[in-house]
Design an enzyme around this catalytic site. Structure first.
Site, PDB file in Angstrom:
ATOM      1  N   THR A  64      -5.498  -7.959   6.505  1.00  0.00           N
ATOM      2  CA  THR A  64      -5.874  -7.929   7.932  1.00  0.00           C
ATOM      3  C   THR A  64      -5.594  -9.255   8.638  1.00  0.00           C
ATOM      4  O   THR A  64      -5.141  -9.270   9.787  1.00  0.00           O
ATOM      5  CB  THR A  64      -7.362  -7.546   8.062  1.00  0.00           C
ATOM      6  OG1 THR A  64      -7.560  -6.298   7.390  1.00  0.00           O
ATOM      7  CG2 THR A  64      -7.782  -7.406   9.512  1.00  0.00           C
ATOM      8  N   HIS A  77     -10.930  -7.965  -3.371  1.00  0.00           N
ATOM      9  CA  HIS A  77     -10.268  -7.318  -2.231  1.00  0.00           C
ATOM     10  C   HIS A  77     -10.974  -7.746  -0.949  1.00  0.00           C
ATOM     11  O   HIS A  77     -12.048  -8.330  -0.988  1.00  0.00           O
ATOM     12  CB  HIS A  77     -10.344  -5.794  -2.392  1.00  0.00           C
ATOM     13  CG  HIS A  77      -9.353  -5.262  -3.374  1.00  0.00           C
ATOM     14  ND1 HIS A  77      -8.287  -4.485  -2.991  1.00  0.00           N
ATOM     15  CD2 HIS A  77      -9.247  -5.415  -4.712  1.00  0.00           C
ATOM     16  CE1 HIS A  77      -7.580  -4.176  -4.070  1.00  0.00           C
ATOM     17  NE2 HIS A  77      -8.145  -4.730  -5.128  1.00  0.00           N
ATOM     18  N   SER A 113       0.863  -1.183   0.000  1.00  0.00           N
ATOM     19  CA  SER A 113       0.000   0.000   0.000  1.00  0.00           C
ATOM     20  C   SER A 113       0.899   1.232   0.000  1.00  0.00           C
ATOM     21  O   SER A 113       2.100   1.132   0.301  1.00  0.00           O
ATOM     22  CB  SER A 113      -0.887   0.006   1.247  1.00  0.00           C
ATOM     23  OG  SER A 113      -0.080   0.205   2.395  1.00  0.00           O
ATOM     24  N   ASP A 120      -0.635  -1.579  -4.216  1.00  0.00           N
ATOM     25  CA  ASP A 120      -2.029  -1.802  -3.835  1.00  0.00           C
ATOM     26  C   ASP A 120      -2.739  -0.445  -3.699  1.00  0.00           C
ATOM     27  O   ASP A 120      -2.250   0.442  -2.999  1.00  0.00           O
ATOM     28  CB  ASP A 120      -2.027  -2.565  -2.492  1.00  0.00           C
ATOM     29  CG  ASP A 120      -3.399  -3.069  -2.100  1.00  0.00           C
ATOM     30  OD1 ASP A 120      -4.230  -3.303  -2.988  1.00  0.00           O
ATOM     31  OD2 ASP A 120      -3.626  -3.244  -0.880  1.00  0.00           O
TER      32      ASP A 120
HETATM   33  P1  13P Z   1      -8.151  -7.328   4.062  1.00  0.00           P
HETATM   34  O1  13P Z   1      -7.339  -6.386   4.887  1.00  0.00           O
HETATM   35  O2  13P Z   1      -9.590  -7.282   4.415  1.00  0.00           O
HETATM   36  O3  13P Z   1      -7.608  -8.712   4.065  1.00  0.00           O
HETATM   37  O4  13P Z   1      -8.082  -6.782   2.565  1.00  0.00           O
HETATM   38  C1  13P Z   1      -6.854  -6.648   1.918  1.00  0.00           C
HETATM   39  C2  13P Z   1      -6.971  -5.919   0.635  1.00  0.00           C
HETATM   40  O5  13P Z   1      -7.971  -6.002  -0.057  1.00  0.00           O
HETATM   41  C3  13P Z   1      -5.835  -5.110   0.204  1.00  0.00           C
HETATM   42  O6  13P Z   1      -6.100  -4.413  -0.950  1.00  0.00           O
END
Ligand code: 13P
Length: 287
Positions: A232, A207, A49, A84
């Site tokens: 997550t 996602h 990210s 991302d």
């Molecule tokens: P989560 O954090 O819900 O696993 O999603 C990750 C994501 O989509 C990153 O772009």
């Protein structure tokens, strides 16, 4: 060597499985994900990210670290290094830094502007042999403590973006980042089916891969999803294992403080999470 995500995702789409994108935040996470992918002979996508890129002192540092790790760890499976939810400026920075795959998230722009910017990036990425992910219909998640429901993408808008020649498309189908709330309505398969029919053979991206029940993941894959993002769940398993280690008093052995030991249980926990996801997504042995 880093590769574009194009070939691995087209194979996944044809073979009815999905490649996991696991987000990285530091050296330990990166090493854990690469070693697991190699052990299980699975292709893998490392997601970065913009916040994580900044934390790791910039995209150049990330690209250099990942490339060196692939060499030093003798990783042979295909690995894509992917931005991302990139901003327009962030995409150009990552292209320059040596990423092999880019996501331009233009979902918050009016569709005309999303089309215009995506079109420009399609040309740049094609010239450099990079894969490009675009997004239509925003993906919900927690903002300031309020969990927003995921928006469902308009299949016609998805077709407009897919026709520009992107490699893969993230379409909102009620999915959200982070943990799903108790009253979550589930994925909208009606939307996914309509998007899949509209965009032809394009690999679709799901996602918010944390906490989606296994049966929904499998159904999504059967309807064209070939890339699933997970972040997550790695955070949660890393934190739980680290907490357990500290609470057991194992971080202070009277011999000084060893950060390598402190981070080891969390790193192992990430390996287990990645393995579990690769099993569910069906990518093991597909490298
Ligand atoms: P989560 O954090 O819900 O696993 O999603 C990750 C994501 O989509 C990153 O772009």
């Amino acid at each position: 060597m880093l590769v574009s995500a194009k070939e691995m995702l087209e194979k996944a789409r044809d073979g009815k499985y999905a490649v996991g994108q696991f987000n990285i935040n530091n050296l330990e996470w990166t090493k854990a994900i690469l070693l697991t992918a190699e052990e299980l002979k699975s292709p893998v996508i490392l997601g970065v990210s913009e916040g994580a890129g900044k934390y790791m002192t910039g995209y150049k540092t990330v690209a250099a670290m990942v490339s060196a790790m692939i060499e030093e760890l003798k990783i042979t499976v295909p690995v894509a290094l992917h931005l991302d939810h990139g901003s327009y400026e962030g995409c150009y920075k990552c292209i320059e830094a040596g990423f092999s795959s880019i996501m331009f998230d233009g979902s918050h722009y009016p569709i005309e502007e999303n089309v215009e910017k995506t079109k420009e990036l399609v040309a740049v990425c094609a010239e450099k042999g990079l894969s490009l992910e675009a997004e239509v219909g925003s993906i919900g998640g927690e903002e300031d403590g309020v969990v927003g429901m995921g928006e469902c993408a308009d299949p016609n808008e998805c077709k407009m973006i897919a026709d520009l020649g992107v490699t893969m498309l993230a379409a909102g189908i009620g999915n959200i980042h982070g943990k799903y709330p108790e009253n979550w309505a589930g994925l909208s398969f009606e939307t996914l089916e309509a998007v899949n029919n509209a965009v032809g053979n394009m690999p679709l991206v799901l996602h918010g891969g944390t906490g989606i029940p296994a049966d929904m993941i499998k159904k999504a894959i059967s309807l064209g999803v070939a890339k699933i993002n997970v972040n997550t769940e790695c955070q949660l398993s890393f934190a739980a294992a680290t907490r357990e280690y500290i609470e057991a008093g194992k971080d202070q052995q009277g011999k000084g403080f060893d950060p390598r030991k402190l981070l080891a249980p969390g790193t192992e926990a990430i390996k287990a999470t990645v393995k579990e996801k690769m099993e569910l997504f069906g990518s093991i042995g597909k490298a």
